[in-house]
Design an enzyme around this catalytic site. Structure first.
Site, PDB file in Angstrom:
ATOM      1  N   GLU A  61      46.045  26.523  40.443  1.00 40.08           N
ATOM      2  CA  GLU A  61      45.405  25.192  40.630  1.00 40.08           C
ATOM      3  C   GLU A  61      45.545  24.325  39.395  1.00 40.08           C
ATOM      4  O   GLU A  61      45.665  23.107  39.559  1.00 40.08           O
ATOM      5  CB  GLU A  61      43.928  25.378  40.999  1.00 40.08           C
ATOM      6  CG  GLU A  61      43.708  26.067  42.331  1.00 40.08           C
ATOM      7  CD  GLU A  61      43.971  27.561  42.309  1.00 40.08           C
ATOM      8  OE1 GLU A  61      43.982  28.134  41.199  1.00 40.08           O
ATOM      9  OE2 GLU A  61      44.191  28.160  43.373  1.00 40.08           O
TER      10      GLU A  61
ATOM     11  N   ASP B 105      49.410  33.209  42.105  1.00 38.31           N
ATOM     12  CA  ASP B 105      47.975  32.975  42.298  1.00 38.31           C
ATOM     13  C   ASP B 105      47.480  32.069  41.163  1.00 38.31           C
ATOM     14  O   ASP B 105      48.221  31.797  40.210  1.00 38.31           O
ATOM     15  CB  ASP B 105      47.276  34.342  42.255  1.00 38.31           C
ATOM     16  CG  ASP B 105      45.857  34.309  42.790  1.00 38.31           C
ATOM     17  OD1 ASP B 105      45.431  33.266  43.315  1.00 38.31           O
ATOM     18  OD2 ASP B 105      45.172  35.340  42.686  1.00 38.31           O
TER      19      ASP B 105
ATOM     20  N   ASP C 257      40.123  33.011  48.694  1.00 42.82           N
ATOM     21  CA  ASP C 257      39.163  34.109  48.635  1.00 42.82           C
ATOM     22  C   ASP C 257      38.037  33.962  49.651  1.00 42.82           C
ATOM     23  O   ASP C 257      36.930  33.552  49.320  1.00 42.82           O
ATOM     24  CB  ASP C 257      38.608  34.207  47.210  1.00 42.82           C
ATOM     25  CG  ASP C 257      39.719  34.527  46.215  1.00 42.82           C
ATOM     26  OD1 ASP C 257      40.826  34.911  46.646  1.00 42.82           O
ATOM     27  OD2 ASP C 257      39.489  34.388  45.005  1.00 42.82           O
TER      28      ASP C 257
END
Ligand SMILES: *[C@@H]1O[C@H](CO)[C@@H](O)[C@H](O)[C@H]1NC(C)=O
Length: 986
Positions: free
Chosen positions: A563, A560, A637
């Protein structure tokens, strides 16, 4: 605790400040749009849009880019020349080498670089350590094949003003390169498909020295408007230099050691009304126009991977991952481009009638789609695909960037996740309850709280006292555990992982070349630099079973925040002037970051234990072109809201046509609490996501599917079992994705490229080659759906075998009460199921198959229905050595037979069978269901089965048509081996 800069909303959530609020109102809290840049807040985007406005407003506009006379040469499938850019104010010319490569696959590639200057001529500012040349390594990460030059490409025509190269299959493609101004026209069968610089928006911001001008002193709070006005007056032309050398947004200043260096180009799709791709955006499959107007966006589609907290829908805003691959489609023709650039990128889209030729054939003016691609730095590097089918595009793109990895078979089952299962006992309890309520599932997930204070590779000693015990309980039913491991490494004493990372210098650096420090879940953190081979090697060492204690063979990984998410960074990510391996700026590689990290994890898992060669499962949030080679993604999300359920479908379809089909959205919605109807409908939709995972925020109420209560429990259980029974067909669809890049779930334009009315439909899809057409219910209180029917074939209801009264090109209403998933079977297919419900996919491995034949309208044709089944051990790489079964089933309506042959024409007898294949000898076809069986079969009691030199009779039961339901026949105890050739005569 002091946080530099404004705390991001995620950071606030972490501090617990908002937890009470978001529990009560989560769905109402939208992303803070102003935390992310609009085009006008991104200097290079603003400049290029202004450039476009200026060019398009003037009829006299001429692109200042020209190929230098005599600079061109063509050899061995490659054209090389130098483009000269005339700088309007100084009259200076800049040399931009261009290479046009014609590849054997029929793909063309156009690369424009900037000629290296003498050292000293261009000085970087701030004594920066950043590399001076344009970033040219995106190819190294994204491209894995298909780069052989087409030696047969040849010059078709050449004079002083242009050159035409013929290339591709049977030389059907051609590229006409015009020298002055520079442009390229790509044609297929003599007609223009794609044009570069037709609108004259090519712009390569060249290197220039920073000329220090004495700046008027600015004091805080004082308006600088006047000063600006002054400057503009003095500056020639429209150049806005204000963000050339630094740029501030949200309290963060980006120093730009190389100054302005954007690349931009207009790419026109001639006669194309629809463009698709460039995920991920919460937008429609057919992309919208972006320069205002009714129903259009004001902003370009943006690709700058970011942790977008509670993202908004119907927006061109960037999300977590980016794939700069775009397909254009019109009736019977697909073409596309792949813009290979990993820097921040914006794409403007406009459509317009062909003004030049309003009276073109048929009296109907063609619509063209104009796209304007703008990247902050790097090369201008574009691949051009001329189709003509959508399948050609995904195949050629797959050749370049790789196809979907063959997944672990379990990963196509259902995944149960939440932030967080609080202890190993909690996990074991959920595991038992899923069994108690007969809910099949394969994987349970642990979010960040399992760790000892967010130190990855550790366990919370109080709550996860016995991870191995937990893992073993899961394993006893073939289940797996996925634990989260993120790229931020807690900066704290007595944590060997961070100590080693520091001492070996394996982290991302700040602009001064020191280890970058920022904030994420653990507080102060450092980030592994997965661009560095040494870092990746070190990363691998951390996953060994005896290093990451508590993990075992059924533990897999979730990446996760890659980015990367940096809570106190600009736009919640890393400063662009940070430095990676080789001293490339983060600016240049930003969109690659997530992929290199997921890939590092993938390779770490492959080398977890010597001799253990198994396909890793790694889920990623951030991605780029090529990420499909190493795992799955999800859409991040989302929220527990009907519109988010709705948005998930075009998002997943976009992933598929952009080469990364292993995708899903959080079932139930991450933020907030879904009501029972929504949760149930979401499970029914999720059962048709390639990646099927339920997930929930830490503040959301518990929502494991057995908690919901009747009748919902039964309905959700049925959706899960439907997924499990169709796993053989899902796995087969993944095999096709692996072989040639075909999406796993396919939109209408992909399967029916001739049907104009279907080109924008993005709320229904086909699953693989099964002919299963799904249209999940995504609206509250909806009890019927309208399915658009793409052809004149017969369609049966999956559950009742009712013949749906369809007409080609029209919508048909299907009843869809809560317990029903609108799912049709198109006539003409054969697909495989496993009908015995079990707890996990692993427990179904040795079950017999059911084959479903859907008889088409023309039931008498020799190939009336066909389909295939691919199966391997679902775990190892032995399939690469031929250890798999791939059958092709053909229902011959003339001979009235169903046959099974090797789908690839292999001599299966010659395959040396390993352990798995030998065990598969005991697995057969138990049942064949023929839906739409001819009435003449009435009275038939048995069918003749021939296989492996033997002939026998199997019992058949025929049920005649009644009240709109098709006739069907069920052959029982067929008794053939799934791996053998056989024939059933009806
Ligand atoms: C993936 O990792 C392997 C092994 O370290 C490396 O060779 C390869 O270049 C990496 N690729 C990407 C896309 O990160």
């Amino acid at each position: 605790m002091h946080v530099a800069g404004p705390p991001s909303s995620r950071w606030a959530a972490y501090l617990g400040l908002l937890s009470a609020l978001s529990a009560a109102f989560a769905p109402a809290v939208a992303v803070k749009e102003h935390d992310f840049k609009k085009c006008h807040q991104s200097g290079f985007c603003q400049r290029n849009r202004a450039f476009a406005d200026h060019a398009l407003a003037s009829t006299a506009w001429e692109s200042p880019y020209t190929i230098a006379a005599e600079s061109g040469s063509f050899k061995d499938g490659q054209y090389q020349a130098v483009i000269l850019k005339t700088v309007s104010d100084s009259g200076e010319t800049v040399r931009l080498p261009i290479t046009v490569s014609f590849l054997e696959s029929g793909t063309a590639r156009v690369t424009v670089d900037e000629e290296k200057r003498q050292k000293g001529e261009i000085e970087l500012r701030h004594d920066s350590k950043a590399r001076k040349e344009r970033y040219n390594e995106a190819e190294q990460w994204a491209i894995v094949g298909g780069m052989t030059l087409d030696k047969a490409a040849k010059i078709g025509y050449e004079d002083k003003t242009q050159i035409t190269v013929k290339y591709g299959p049977s030389s059907k493609f051609e590229a006409t390169i015009k020298l002055s101004p520079f442009s390229i026209d790509f044609k297929r069968d003599g007609s223009s498909q794609i044009k570069f610089n037709d609108q004259g928006l090519l712009n390569v911001e060249h290197w220039r020295p920073k000329i220090e001008k004495p700046e008027p002193e600015k004091t805080e709070g004082e308006s600088t408007e006047e000063n600006k006005a002054e400057e503009t007056k003095e500056e020639p032309k429209d150049e806005d230099e204000s963000t050339w050398w630094d740029e501030t947004f949200g309290g963060n200043t980006d120093t730009k050691p190389r100054g302005p260096e954007s690349v931009a180009l207009d790419i026109s799709f001639v006669g194309y009304e629809h463009v698709y791709g460039i995920p991920s955006h919460a937008s429609s499959l057919s992309l919208k126009q972006t320069r205002g107007g009714d129903g259009n966006y004001q902003e370009p589609y943006r690709m700058y991977n970011a942790d977008v907290f509670e993202y908004i829908l119907d927006s061109p805003m960037t999300l977590y991952g980016s794939i700069p691959f775009m397909q254009a489609h019109r009736k019977d023709s697909s073409v596309g481009v792949f813009w290979l650039n990993a820097a921040e990128t914006w794409v403007d889209i406009t459509k317009g009638k062909d003004a030049k030729n309003p009276l073109s054939l048929g009296g109907k003016a063609k619509t063209n789609t104009h796209t304007h691609w703008i990247s902050e730095s790097g090369l201008l590097d574009v691949f051009v695909f001329l189709g003509p089918t959508p399948k050609d595009l995904t195949a050629k793109y797959g050749e370049l960037t790789g196809t979907t990895a063959m997944p672990q078979e379990f990963s196509l089952g259902y995944h149960q996740c939440r932030w967080n299962y609080v202890s190993d006992d909690d996990v074991k309890d959920v595991d038992r309850k899923m069994d108690k309520f007969k809910m099949p599932y394969d994987v349970i997930w642990l979010d960040i709280e399992y760790t000892d204070e967010k130190k990855y590779f550790t366990w919370d000693k109080h709550t996860f006292t016995d991870p191995i015990g937990m893992g073993k309980q899961l394993d006893s039913h073939g289940r797996k555990l996925v634990t989260i491991i993120d790229p931020h490494i807690k900066n704290v004493d007595n944590y060997p992982v961070v100590a080693e990372m520091k001492s070996k210098d394996l982290g991302v650096k700040n602009k001064e070349g020191n280890l970058f420090e920022g904030w994420c879940w653990p507080g102060s953190s450092h980030w592994i630099d997965a661009f560095s081979p040494a870092s990746r090697e070190w990363w691998s060492s951390l996953f060994k079973y005896d290093t990451f204690k508590g993990t075992m063979e059924n533990t897999w990984i979730w990446n996760d925040m890659n980015e990367p998410s940096v809570f106190n960074g600009p736009e919640t990510t890393m400063p662009k002037d940070n430095l990676h391996d080789g001293n490339w700026e983060h600016r240049d590689v930003h969109n690659l970051n997530g992929m290199t990290f997921q890939n590092a994890t993938y390779h770490a898992l492959i080398t977890r234990k010597p001799g253990e060669l198994r396909r890793p499962f790694v889920l990623t949030r951030s991605f780029f072109a090529g990420s499909q080679r190493v795992g799955a993604m999800w859409t991040g999300d989302n929220q527990a809201a009907w519109d988010h359920l709705q948005a998930s479908i075009p998002m997943i379809l976009s992933q598929g046509i952009a080469g990364f089909p292993f995708s899903g959205a959080d079932v139930g919605g991450f933020f907030g609490n879904p009501d029972k109807d929504l949760l149930t409908r979401w499970y029914q939709a999720g059962a048709f996501y390639p990646f099927f995972r339920g997930h929930a925020h830490i503040d959301a109420r518990r929502r494991e599917p057995y908690l919901i209560g009747e009748p919902y429990t039964t309905i959700i259980g049925a959706a899960l079992r439907l997924r499990y029974s169709l796993l053989p067909s899902w796995y087969t669809a993944f095999r096709h994705a692996h072989l040639d890049g075909t999406p796993v779930v396919k939109p209408m334009f992909y399967t029916h490229p001739s049907e104009e009315a279907g080109l924008a439909i993005d709320d229904q899809f086909f699953v693989g080659n099964t002919g299963l057409l799904a249209k999940p219910v995504t609206e509250k209180d909806q009890v019927s759906v309208d399915v658009w029917i793409p052809d004149a074939e017969v369609y049966y209801d999956y559950f009742t075998y009712a013949v749906v009264p369809t007409r080609k090109g029209e919508r048909v209403a299907l009843e869809a009460p809560m317990e029903k998933i609108p799912l049709l079977m198109r006539g003409g297919h054969v697909f495989a199921r496993r009908d015995v419900p079990r707890r996990s996919s692993a427990l179904m491995r040795w079950d017999d198959y059911t084959l479903v034949v859907t008889v088409p309208r023309d039931g008498k044709a020799a190939v009336a229905a066909e389909g295939d089944l691919y199966v391997d051990d679902g775990d190892s790489f032995d399939f690469q050595d031929g250890q798999y079964i791939h059958r092709r089933f053909v229902f011959d309506g003339a001979a009235k037979s169903l046959t099974s042959v090797d789908a690839e024409g292999r001599d299966t007898a010659a395959i040396k069978e390993g352990e798995w294949m030998q065990r598969m000898r005991a697995v057969g076809v138990d049942k064949i269901v023929v839906v739409g069986a001819p009435a003449s079969w009435a009275g038939k009691k048995s069918v003749t089965v021939e296989s492996e030199g033997k002939t026998w009779e199997a019992r058949v039961e025929f049920t005649p048509a009644a009240q709109g339901r098709a006739a069907f026949a069920v052959v029982k105890k067929v008794g053939v081996r799934i791996g053998a050739d056989w024939r059933v005569g009806f």
